[in-house]
Write a protein that holds these residues in place. Structure first.
Motif, PDB file in Angstrom:
ATOM      1  N   GLN A 340      16.110  48.506  66.088  1.00 41.78           N
ATOM      2  CA  GLN A 340      15.355  47.655  66.059  1.00 41.78           C
ATOM      3  C   GLN A 340      14.048  48.381  66.593  1.00 41.78           C
ATOM      4  OE1 GLN A 340      15.023  44.430  65.112  1.00 41.78           O
ATOM      5  NE2 GLN A 340      17.175  44.350  64.445  1.00 41.78           N
ATOM      6  N   PRO A 341      12.921  48.318  65.702  1.00 40.11           N
ATOM      7  CA  PRO A 341      11.815  48.747  66.043  1.00 40.11           C
ATOM      8  C   PRO A 341      11.236  48.349  67.411  1.00 40.11           C
ATOM      9  CG  PRO A 341      11.561  48.256  63.767  1.00 40.11           C
ATOM     10  CD  PRO A 341      12.846  47.588  64.432  1.00 40.11           C
ATOM     11  N   LEU A 342      10.638  49.268  68.203  1.00 38.75           N
ATOM     12  CA  LEU A 342      10.583  48.903  69.626  1.00 38.75           C
ATOM     13  C   LEU A 342       8.955  48.752  69.693  1.00 38.75           C
ATOM     14  CD1 LEU A 342      12.841  51.599  71.531  1.00 38.75           C
ATOM     15  CD2 LEU A 342      13.032  49.331  71.149  1.00 38.75           C
ATOM     16  N   ASP A 343       8.698  48.020  71.018  1.00 36.49           N
ATOM     17  CA  ASP A 343       7.056  48.106  71.201  1.00 36.49           C
ATOM     18  C   ASP A 343       6.526  49.402  71.502  1.00 36.49           C
ATOM     19  OD1 ASP A 343       6.950  45.416  70.956  1.00 36.49           O
ATOM     20  OD2 ASP A 343       7.108  44.889  73.102  1.00 36.49           O
ATOM     21  N   HIS A 344       5.330  49.773  71.014  1.00 35.05           N
ATOM     22  CA  HIS A 344       4.786  50.868  71.492  1.00 35.05           C
ATOM     23  C   HIS A 344       4.892  50.850  72.886  1.00 35.05           C
ATOM     24  CE1 HIS A 344       1.749  54.026  71.969  1.00 35.05           C
ATOM     25  NE2 HIS A 344       1.969  54.394  70.723  1.00 35.05           N
TER      26      HIS A 344
END
Length: 732
Positions: A340-344
């Motif tokens: 899952q793409p994470l927050d920067h």
């Protein structure tokens, strides 16, 4: 940085001569590979992923489907174009010295080999799926209860959609649409001697029915849509004897546009071209292995193709791109570990608005899909659409997805009184219809829509936001390597820059004025390098400077990451750099016409290609510059079309912290022994083999891990500073 010379050849001859290297005729075709054949080599590498037992089974199915989709597009775009050239009698040779007909001959040999391997692998993978209780069966293999259920499904859901068409003197051969599946059915009346041919189009598009129909609600047992129709032809042709049922599919040429520099109504022209494409000439017919020779020749005659060259026999599943449906089955153990793409790591938590963060802590480097597109790019546009201090939003739109929030945020901005201007590229291949739809939708909301500059595709990926800050008007910007497309942002590896650099803001003001005016008066840029006027000169000048550093004993190194390298001038310059002793590392995803490792010419050049779960899509250009390192990211590939016939934007990454991140990424990819293939002098590729335990993890896996560690470290620090007030932004 100054622009280099404008000559197309011999730009770096003096510097190369100064290095005392052997002289080569760099215009000779022997030093260049063929674009089409190198692209097919890339697809061999993708195909290999479907055969690699180290990949989870359903991911192997996914790669098999990707090859099917890629080859469909290759026939429509590349073979269609070559056939047009052959038909027009064009004898112009490609960079590697081949005529259009010679290219077609060699392409077909490669494609037939890929087809053969693809079909053998499909057979193997279907057997492995069966071992995991995932079955794709013919209707004849179903038990009585299952077959009854499928027949009932056919009557209720499929039969009303069918349009059987007879073929006789009163009913001419019907129109066959691009990429459609069709059944050619032979029928006979009772004891009659004459066989009638009929065509049934399999209504896979827009019907809401999947290609693979699930037989049991709680079991992974599937039958093919066309097989369900074939198994129930007695319902379609009551009282008739079914003599034969054969499957075929056509591919039409997608290269139909004839653009005029004097176009008055580009929108109307493109709509006409889309209509023309539906009726374009056929470049391929696929038939199942059971089709008779008589019917093959009949199809060739009726559809105007060469029965020997343009008909491809398919054993197994036709239109393998639809295997994406099987690849999507929810069996976690048969997929890559979930990502899952994470927050920067700098844009997380309950903190001030994004403009404050960019101004006080930026600029920020974005790495998708490791970091979320939603909580970075979409957040940037969302906050701009509602922020009362934001006055103007401008952006370029090449491709976007139907479910992307980008369009909605632009509409919100217009409703909130912002000035909004969008440059929509109507010529984005296969997305023309969608872009016409979005452009019309935006215009109806009062947004200023521009359809690019006549004669140039706008391929750049930039967002411009003018905001009235406490200390005056400030420009905030996003500059990226990938499209503003929420879906591909999860599967494409791309880079982006969020910045409020004043010079970049000034440059973007000039850049958007150029786009909305539609012509190109002289404009001065401080940091950005747009094409077609500036970028190529800058790249050639930088290569020349690296040669000078090498000759003078300084530090020289060139590292370029791009989807393709096909521009002759750039290749010539890189050959000359290698001759001067400059080390050149090239990470080129697909087509590369340069030949590395040739003594005296390119022994200092290494070319690698990375293939993995994410499609490598970022463009990154690095020059050592005798220690004053330069990093650039942007939308442009190293291709003639991008450098001379498209509007692109490349921007410098100047922050030492961000340069460190880019260096880390380049080092990981160049050291990758799991997902990397190394190019040989003859244009073939050898897959790198892991060395030790660390080498078993690909650079993509390591970049996932590093993004997780960065975010975890920041969150630990936030919990220490704000133990009670910390509110995490929900991960995508």
């Amino acid at each position: 940085m100054k622009a280099g010379k404008t000559e197309k050849t011999g730009v770096l001859d003096d510097a190369a001569a100064a290095a005392g290297k052997e002289t080569f005729d760099l215009t000779a075709s022997e030093w260049y590979l063929n674009r089409e054949l190198t692209w097919l080599e890339f697809n061999r590498r993708v195909f290999h992923e479907s055969t690699d037992a180290r990949n989870p089974l359903l991911e192997r199915i996914f790669f098999l489907a990707v090859i099917g989709s890629n080859l469909d597009e290759f026939f429509m775009k590349r073979i269609g174009g070559l056939k047009q050239q052959v038909g027009a009698g064009v004898k112009l040779r490609s960079l590697d010295g081949r005529t259009p007909q010679q290219q077609l001959n060699e392409i077909y040999a490669v494609i037939h080999d890929i087809f053969t391997r693809q079909q053998a692998t499909e057979h193997e993978l279907l057997a492995l799926l069966a071992g995991q209780d995932i079955h794709i069966l013919p209707c004849s293999a179903l038990n009585e209860q299952q077959r009854h259920r499928v027949t009932a499904y056919f009557r209720d859901n499929i039969y009303p959609l069918l349009i059987p068409q007879g073929m006789d003197p009163a009913h001419p051969f019907p129109f066959i649409s691009n990429l459609s599946l069709n059944l050619l059915v032979g029928t006979r009346h009772g004891k009659g001697e004459h066989t009638y041919l009929n065509r049934i189009k399999v209504p896979t598009t827009g019907s809401g029915i999947p290609r693979f129909i699930q037989v049991e609600p709680n079991q992974f047992v599937f039958v093919l849509f066309e097989d369900v129709i074939a198994d129930n032809l007695d319902i379609v042709f009551p009282g008739m004897k079914i003599e034969s049922c054969e499957l075929f599919r056509v591919t039409r040429n997608a290269v139909t546009e004839q653009w005029s520099d004097q176009a008055v109504d580009l929108l109307s022209m493109i709509e006409t071209a889309l209509q023309d494409r539906k009726f374009a000439e056929i470049v391929r017919i696929e038939v199942n292995s059971d089709m008779t020779l008589q019917h093959r020749e009949m199809l060739a005659c009726q559809l105007g193709v060469d029965a020997h060259k343009d008909i491809f026999t398919v054993s197994g599943i036709m239109a393998k791109r639809d295997l994406m449906e099987i690849a999507a089955i929810d069996k976690p153990e048969l997929h890559f570990p979930p990502h899952q793409p994470l927050d920067h790591y700098k844009l997380t938590g309950d903190f001030p608005d994004i403009f404050h963060l960019i101004r006080e802590e930026g600029p920020f480097l974005l790495q998708h899909p490791y970091e979320s597109f939603s909580s970075t790019v979409e957040r940037f546009l969302k906050e701009a659409s509602t922020d009362p201090r934001v006055l103007v939003i401008k952006m370029t739109l090449y491709r976007t997805s139907a479910d992307s929030q980008i369009i909605q945020y632009l509409l919100d901005a217009a409703r909130n009184g912002k000035q909004v201007a969008v440059v929509v590229e109507l010529l984005a291949r296969f997305d023309e219809s969608a872009n016409i739809h979005w452009a019309t939708h935006l215009e109806e909301a009062g947004i200023h829509v521009t359809y690019s500059v006549v004669g140039l595709k706008t391929h750049s990926k930039v967002i411009f936001v003018a905001r009235r800050d406490y200390d005056g008007l400030k420009i905030y910007a996003h500059i990226g390597t990938g499209n503003y497309h929420a879906d591909t942002a999860r599967t494409y590896s791309d880079l982006g820059l969020l910045t409020c650099d004043r010079d970049i803001g000034d440059d973007l003001t000039e850049f958007f004025n150029f786009l909305t005016l539609g012509y190109a008066p002289a404009r001065n840029y401080k940091k950005l390098f747009p094409s077609p006027r500036i970028l190529k000169k800058v790249l050639l000048e930088n290569i020349r400077q690296e040669i000078e550093h090498q000759v003078r004993g300084g530090q020289a190194l060139i590292q370029l990451k791009s989807n393709a390298l096909t521009d002759a001038d750039i290749i010539t310059a890189l050959y000359q750099a290698s001759q001067a002793g400059v080390r050149v590392d090239l990470i080129i995803r697909d087509s590369c016409l340069l030949r590395p490792g040739i003594p005296g010419l390119s022994e200092n050049i290494r070319v690698v290609s990375i293939v993995g779960r994410f499609l490598e899509h970022a463009r990154l250009y690095y020059f050592k510059n005798s220690g004053r390192e330069q990093y650039f990211i942007g939308s442009a590939d190293l291709m003639l079309r991008n450098l001379e016939h498209r509007v692109e934007v490349v921007a410098p990454v100047e922050s030492p912290a961000l340069q460190k991140q880019l260096r880390e990424m380049l080092n990981l990819q160049l050291a990758d022994r799991r997902g990397t293939w190394e190019m040989q002098p003859d244009g073939t590729y050898v897959q790198c083999q892991p060395e030790g335990k660390k080498g078993k993890r690909s650079s993509q896996e390591l970049l996932i891990q590093k993004s997780e560690k960065r975010l975890a470290a920041v969150r630990r620090q936030q919990r220490k500073l704000y133990p009670k007030k910390m509110v995490r932004r929900k991960e995508e």
